[in-house]
Design a protein around this motif. Structure first.
Motif, mmCIF file in Angstrom:
data_model
loop_
_atom_site.group_PDB
_atom_site.id
_atom_site.type_symbol
_atom_site.label_atom_id
_atom_site.label_comp_id
_atom_site.label_asym_id
_atom_site.label_seq_id
_atom_site.Cartn_x
_atom_site.Cartn_y
_atom_site.Cartn_z
ATOM 1 N N ASN A 163 91.196 -53.440 -11.941
ATOM 2 C CA ASN A 163 90.504 -52.071 -12.074
ATOM 3 C C ASN A 163 89.703 -51.826 -10.628
ATOM 4 O OD1 ASN A 163 89.502 -49.364 -13.179
ATOM 5 N ND2 ASN A 163 87.589 -50.619 -12.762
ATOM 6 N N ILE A 164 88.774 -53.042 -10.210
ATOM 7 C CA ILE A 164 87.943 -52.864 -8.980
ATOM 8 C C ILE A 164 88.784 -52.877 -7.678
ATOM 9 C CG2 ILE A 164 87.482 -55.355 -8.547
ATOM 10 C CD1 ILE A 164 84.525 -54.706 -8.398
ATOM 11 N N ASN A 165 89.922 -53.385 -7.657
ATOM 12 C CA ASN A 165 90.902 -53.514 -6.590
ATOM 13 C C ASN A 165 91.392 -52.183 -6.493
ATOM 14 O OD1 ASN A 165 94.106 -54.109 -5.688
ATOM 15 N ND2 ASN A 165 92.693 -55.408 -4.669
ATOM 16 N N ARG A 166 91.817 -51.377 -7.619
ATOM 17 C CA ARG A 166 92.545 -50.134 -7.585
ATOM 18 C C ARG A 166 91.614 -48.988 -7.690
ATOM 19 N NH1 ARG A 166 97.155 -51.141 -11.895
ATOM 20 N NH2 ARG A 166 97.827 -48.941 -11.474
ATOM 21 N N ASN A 167 90.342 -48.997 -8.288
ATOM 22 C CA ASN A 167 89.615 -48.030 -8.890
ATOM 23 C C ASN A 167 87.697 -48.345 -8.434
ATOM 24 O OD1 ASN A 167 88.799 -45.775 -10.190
ATOM 25 N ND2 ASN A 167 88.762 -46.803 -12.003
ATOM 26 N N PRO A 168 87.638 -48.749 -7.211
ATOM 27 C CA PRO A 168 86.314 -49.023 -6.879
ATOM 28 C C PRO A 168 85.191 -48.044 -7.170
ATOM 29 C CG PRO A 168 87.308 -48.884 -4.961
ATOM 30 C CD PRO A 168 88.393 -49.009 -5.924
ATOM 31 N N ASP A 169 85.951 -46.720 -7.092
ATOM 32 C CA ASP A 169 84.827 -45.652 -7.728
ATOM 33 C C ASP A 169 84.609 -45.523 -8.789
ATOM 34 O OD1 ASP A 169 84.486 -45.026 -4.687
ATOM 35 O OD2 ASP A 169 86.394 -43.917 -4.850
ATOM 36 N N GLY A 170 85.137 -46.173 -10.005
ATOM 37 C CA GLY A 170 84.954 -45.951 -11.109
ATOM 38 C C GLY A 170 85.315 -44.737 -11.699
ATOM 39 N N ASN A 171 86.447 -44.404 -11.503
ATOM 40 C CA ASN A 171 87.163 -43.125 -12.201
ATOM 41 C C ASN A 171 87.770 -43.413 -13.620
ATOM 42 O OD1 ASN A 171 88.864 -41.200 -13.143
ATOM 43 N ND2 ASN A 171 89.527 -40.536 -10.901
ATOM 44 N N PRO A 172 87.199 -42.838 -14.645
ATOM 45 C CA PRO A 172 87.768 -43.399 -15.715
ATOM 46 C C PRO A 172 89.259 -42.960 -16.374
ATOM 47 C CG PRO A 172 85.937 -41.601 -15.905
ATOM 48 C CD PRO A 172 86.241 -42.022 -14.636
ATOM 49 N N LEU A 173 89.885 -42.252 -15.682
ATOM 50 C CA LEU A 173 90.898 -41.812 -15.873
ATOM 51 C C LEU A 173 91.931 -43.023 -15.244
ATOM 52 C CD1 LEU A 173 91.128 -37.919 -14.993
ATOM 53 C CD2 LEU A 173 90.842 -39.160 -17.330
ATOM 54 N N ILE A 174 91.301 -43.208 -14.012
ATOM 55 C CA ILE A 174 92.206 -44.446 -13.463
ATOM 56 C C ILE A 174 92.094 -45.648 -14.375
ATOM 57 C CG2 ILE A 174 92.595 -45.872 -11.365
ATOM 58 C CD1 ILE A 174 93.512 -42.833 -10.908
ATOM 59 N N PHE A 175 91.166 -45.902 -14.823
ATOM 60 C CA PHE A 175 90.894 -47.171 -15.868
ATOM 61 C C PHE A 175 91.689 -47.088 -16.953
ATOM 62 C CE2 PHE A 175 89.009 -49.711 -18.943
ATOM 63 C CZ PHE A 175 88.878 -51.086 -18.287
ATOM 64 N N ASP A 176 92.003 -45.645 -17.461
ATOM 65 C CA ASP A 176 92.950 -45.756 -18.619
ATOM 66 C C ASP A 176 94.591 -46.185 -18.438
ATOM 67 O OD1 ASP A 176 91.266 -44.387 -20.242
ATOM 68 O OD2 ASP A 176 92.042 -42.471 -19.828
ATOM 69 N N ILE A 177 94.889 -45.857 -17.086
ATOM 70 C CA ILE A 177 96.284 -46.196 -16.491
ATOM 71 C C ILE A 177 96.224 -47.801 -16.240
ATOM 72 C CG2 ILE A 177 96.742 -44.216 -15.841
ATOM 73 C CD1 ILE A 177 96.703 -44.901 -12.907
ATOM 74 N N VAL A 178 95.225 -48.488 -15.818
ATOM 75 C CA VAL A 178 95.197 -49.878 -15.664
ATOM 76 C C VAL A 178 95.301 -50.607 -17.190
ATOM 77 C CG1 VAL A 178 93.582 -52.009 -15.403
ATOM 78 C CG2 VAL A 178 93.701 -49.613 -13.656
ATOM 79 N N ARG A 236 80.817 -63.860 -15.997
ATOM 80 C CA ARG A 236 81.773 -62.974 -16.497
ATOM 81 C C ARG A 236 82.849 -63.510 -17.234
ATOM 82 N NH1 ARG A 236 83.646 -61.374 -11.946
ATOM 83 N NH2 ARG A 236 85.750 -61.956 -11.848
ATOM 84 N N GLU A 237 83.389 -62.912 -18.366
ATOM 85 C CA GLU A 237 84.520 -63.208 -19.236
ATOM 86 C C GLU A 237 85.790 -63.422 -18.311
ATOM 87 O OE1 GLU A 237 80.899 -61.462 -21.132
ATOM 88 O OE2 GLU A 237 82.283 -60.743 -19.526
ATOM 89 N N GLY A 238 86.337 -64.461 -18.911
ATOM 90 C CA GLY A 238 87.824 -64.758 -18.106
ATOM 91 C C GLY A 238 89.212 -64.485 -19.062
ATOM 92 N N GLY A 239 90.110 -64.922 -18.590
ATOM 93 C CA GLY A 239 91.498 -64.300 -19.333
ATOM 94 C C GLY A 239 91.758 -62.975 -18.671
ATOM 95 N N VAL A 240 92.345 -62.348 -19.917
ATOM 96 C CA VAL A 240 93.196 -61.076 -19.752
ATOM 97 C C VAL A 240 91.910 -60.058 -19.250
ATOM 98 C CG1 VAL A 240 94.355 -59.244 -20.697
ATOM 99 C CG2 VAL A 240 95.037 -61.434 -21.114
ATOM 100 N N ILE A 241 90.621 -60.063 -19.982
ATOM 101 C CA ILE A 241 89.736 -59.173 -19.555
ATOM 102 C C ILE A 241 89.375 -59.305 -17.985
ATOM 103 C CG2 ILE A 241 87.866 -60.853 -20.530
ATOM 104 C CD1 ILE A 241 87.921 -56.941 -20.090
ATOM 105 N N ASP A 242 89.372 -60.201 -17.697
ATOM 106 C CA ASP A 242 88.843 -60.674 -16.377
ATOM 107 C C ASP A 242 90.001 -60.221 -15.322
ATOM 108 O OD1 ASP A 242 88.013 -62.065 -13.701
ATOM 109 O OD2 ASP A 242 89.574 -63.146 -13.827
ATOM 110 N N GLU A 243 91.191 -60.412 -15.665
ATOM 111 C CA GLU A 243 92.435 -59.616 -15.193
ATOM 112 C C GLU A 243 92.419 -58.491 -14.869
ATOM 113 O OE1 GLU A 243 97.093 -59.469 -15.797
ATOM 114 O OE2 GLU A 243 95.982 -61.361 -16.419
ATOM 115 N N ILE A 244 92.104 -57.465 -15.931
ATOM 116 C CA ILE A 244 91.739 -56.201 -15.977
ATOM 117 C C ILE A 244 90.857 -55.751 -15.165
ATOM 118 C CG2 ILE A 244 91.169 -54.240 -17.639
ATOM 119 C CD1 ILE A 244 92.759 -55.631 -19.761
ATOM 120 N N MET A 245 89.496 -56.318 -15.167
ATOM 121 C CA MET A 245 88.388 -55.879 -14.363
ATOM 122 C C MET A 245 88.842 -56.141 -12.868
ATOM 123 S SD MET A 245 86.520 -54.858 -16.837
ATOM 124 C CE MET A 245 84.904 -54.426 -16.169
#
Length: 758
Positions: free
Chosen positions: A92-107, A80-89
């Protein structure tokens, strides 16, 4: 009150913004570039022509983010890719494990607005630019926001085009390509012919839901009337939604820049026709209570222009995993071409060919070869059509955005061009990328400012891997399974426990990869066969092999449904089981076997299972594996590659800690820690429901003490890979004592890196 009468032409409100770097395109690439650049000290203007960030991964399109991990469907372990993309992912999995695309927008939005150095312009489209007189240097970009009726005049010494279609590069006169190269131009055997088509199309998705009562659907007049026009129409069903319908694709025969609106209407026609078929054909009675919840309003684009840098990545670079001196990013998605006719094609929706491991992307692909101050990032980087088929995916593109951002900071620092960064300051570029969390394959990094490199390192314990104790779980060998073990030296004898349901034969193979940094078990070293009687029994595997370099050994138990093998509940950083199963979602059918010479390799796929499955096997070793020592925290790698590259505490260490000690006191102002957040996990941001919000290998809590036994830093409830502690009072100390806690009882505490700076 405002009252004005005039027949004169008016100008819109105009704002002039000066910055260090203007990034055009707020997809995942541009977002990661903006955050990285802002943290590097640059003043950034991020221009996005949509109301949300993310592009294809936003709630407007809803495509899952993928890269080298490829849904855990290839042999790219811990990729898996590191850096900021890792931080984002991870957020997201910490706050949005159900994969709600609207929550990912706010992340995504939160990541940007938290950076004071970023000025974000949403709903703002670039329409023109000026170059310095008589030069190939961009001076000013002009953009307009429809929502506030404001024109923006944007100036900066550097610009980054991550807009997907390359609007800035196009307007500036940057050299570009569109369509497929012939096989003869670069010797790419996978280059498509005219019948297959030269461009990938756009896609549009829909979401449905069951509301528990009958619901009627009347299709719009423009919906596709005859669903049989789509050769794959029988694959439509009520269960598929969102980007599982990635093959709803069209437009590869058109101009994928200027015909986008035409393509969108055709995709709407297909989507509403497909839903009409599901609802009203009578073939799906379960759809009676289902309603159409969401349909995309803009298509997800795959391909348009590709801009030329000083190097074009080609097919052979990916398949052969070419080593570049100027590596700044990496990829690992398959060579994934689609027929240009898309959903109307009678061919398979995609044509994927994997490499045996991850590949490098050189810095020379990330700036324009003929526009002096233009960085390029995202799917438009310098690559052939065939190579683009892999580099185009979002997580891979995000690593390129991070590379560009760090390069821009160096270019500002030395007042040089993007090209000169690679020619004069490459070592600094790679070091800063590594510090930011970027993985650079086949590249050794040394950090002279890291005080830990000059220290003595000890630990309360280190794992001597002698056994993984058995559990009550006995798994049927439905698919061949391999226990991956890091080895350097003599392969120790190994004992496992199996249960046979009848008289049968157990076949076991010892394998390794032909390249130590890969995890494709393509070399068979030894084979053993055991005649089994019914019942449980112990198997001793006594190997003769000696491994002269660090690498992973694969102890492969070949498929036999009459045998169960005992598993363990213990999980350890850098230890994994893999299975020779299938994953059709990424064209993995157990073995890659091209039927013709396409310039790709033949090999087997051995892939992990998602938790809670994918347990390690229970085993004991005659000699323990001693590759989890504290010295690993400064070996220059921050993920497992040919070895775990981590300090791991012993299973029974109740208070694990690691001590970094100097011969004389040193002043420490910053401490950086790198944790194991399971780089094997793809963490898809939509569709998938993830059972965990924190990875089991990740240490939760950390306390750091100086030589006066004073607490100088702590971390609580961690879920991230990289954490930085700024020491409030950086008084000199002889040592740092780092106490590490992992609350998971089945996983010993671990760390990949400790870095300390004055």
């Amino acid at each position: 009150m405002i009252k004005e009468e005039s027949t004169h032409k008016r100008e819109p409100k105009t704002l002039a913004l000066a910055s260090d770097l203007v990034i055009i395109g707020g997809g995942l690439t541009g977002t990661c570039a903006a955050v990285t650049a802002a943290r590097a000290g640059l003043k950034v203007v991020l221009v996005q022509d949509r109301p949300v960030l993310g592009g294809n991964c936003s709630s407007e399109v809803r495509l899952w983010i993928l890269g080298a991990t490829s849904h855990m469907g290839n042999n790219n372990r811990w990729a898996r890719e590191g850096g900021v993309i890792d931080e984002i992912m991870l957020d997201n999995i910490n706050r949005n494990p159900d994969g709600n695309p609207l929550i990912f927008d706010i992340v995504l939005l939160e990541k940007v607005v938290q950076e004071a150095n970023i000025t974000l312009l949403l709903n703002t489209a670039v329409y023109d630019l000026d170059k310095k007189t008589g030069t190939d240097t961009i001076e000013t970009i002009y953009a307009f926001c429809s929502q506030n009726s404001t024109k923006y005049i944007l100036t900066a010494p550097f610009f980054c085009d991550s807009s997907g279609d390359g609007i800035v590069g196009f307007l500036a006169g940057a050299a570009f390509r569109m369509g497929a190269e012939s096989m003869e131009e670069f010797g790419e055997k996978f280059a498509p012919d005219k019948a297959y088509g030269e461009l990938l199309g756009h896609s549009m998705y829909f979401y449905s839901k069951d509301i528990g009562r009958p619901v009627k659907f009347t299709p719009p007049s423009f919906a596709l009337q005859d669903i049989t026009e789509i050769p794959r129409y029988k694959t439509f069903n009520p269960k598929d939604f969102g980007c599982r319908l990635w093959w709803l694709e069209y437009g590869g025969r058109l101009d994928t820049v200027h015909d986008t609106e035409k393509i969108k209407w055709e995709l709407w026609k297909v989507v509403y026709g497909a839903w009409n078929y599901i609802k009203n054909s009578g073939a799906f009675p379960e759809a009676e209570t289902m309603t159409l919840e969401w349909v995309g309003t803009i298509p997800g684009k795959r391909e348009s222009r590709r801009f030329e840098g000083d190097y074009l990545v080609k097919q052979q670079d990916i398949v052969e995993q070419k080593k570049f001196d100027d590596t700044v990013a990496f990829g690992g998605w398959s060579l994934d071409l689609h027929p240009a006719d898309g959903v109307y094609s009678d061919q398979s929706g995609c044509n994927q060919w994997h490499s045996k491991g991850v590949y490098s992307i050189p810095y020379r692909c990330f700036y324009s070869r003929n526009i002096n101050n233009l960085f390029i990032a995202g799917r438009i980087i310098s690559a052939t059509h065939v190579a683009f088929a892999s580099t185009r995916v979002m997580a891979t593109s995000a690593t390129g955005g991070q590379a560009v951002a760090v390069a821009a900071a160096i270019a500002k620092k030395y007042s040089c061009t993007p090209r000169e960064v690679g020619e004069l300051y490459l070592e600094e570029l790679q070091l800063e990328l590594w510090r930011s969390g970027q993985y650079l394959p086949q590249t050794k990094i040394s950090d002279p400012d890291n005080l830990v490199e000059k220290a003595n390192i000890t630990a309360s314990s280190s794992l001597q891997l002698h056994e993984l104790p058995g559990s009550d779980h006995w798994a049927n060998i439905e698919h061949s399974v391999a226990q991956m073990l890091p080895i350097h030296g003599k392969m120790p004898a190994m004992t496992v426990w199996v249960e046979a349901s009848q008289h049968t034969t157990l076949n076991v193979e010892l394998r390794k990869s032909s390249k130590a940094f890969n995890h494709t078990p393509d070399i068979t070293l030894e084979m053993r066969s055991f005649a089994l009687a019914p019942g449980k029994q112990e198997i001793l595997l006594d190997w003769a092999e000696n491994f002269e370099e660090e690498c992973y050994a694969f102890v492969c138990f070949i498929k036999n449904e009459n045998i169960k093998i005992q598993a363990s509940e213990k999980r350890v950083t850098g230890i994994l089981t893999v299975f020779n199963a299938t994953n059709p979602a990424v064209s993995n059918y157990g073995k890659q076997e091209p039927g013709e010479d396409l310039g790709v390799d033949t090999f087997e796929f051995w892939c992990p299972q998602r938790r809670p499955e994918g347990r390690n096997l229970a085993f004991t070793l005659a000699e323990p594996i001693r590759l989890f020592e504290p010295e690993n925290i400064r070996n220059g790698f921050h993920r497992p590659i040919a070895s775990p590259n981590a300090w791991v505490a012993a299973f029974d260490d109740q208070h694990p800690e690691i001590t970094v000690e100097w011969n004389s006191p040193v002043g420490v102002s910053t401490i950086e820690l790198v944790f194991d957040t399971d780089f094997d996990h793809p963490m898809e941001n939509v569709i998938y429901v993830h059972p965990e919000t924190v990875m089991p290998f990740c240490a939760n809590d950390v306390e750091i003490f100086n030589d006066q036994n004073e607490l100088i830093g702590s971390i609580k409830e961690n879920h991230q890979t990289k954490r930085t502690i700024n020491v409030a009072q950086s008084a000199a100390t002889r040592y740092l004592k780092i106490k590490v806690t992992n609350s998971n009882p089945n996983v010993p505490a671990s760390l990949f890196e400790i870095r300390a700076y004055a």
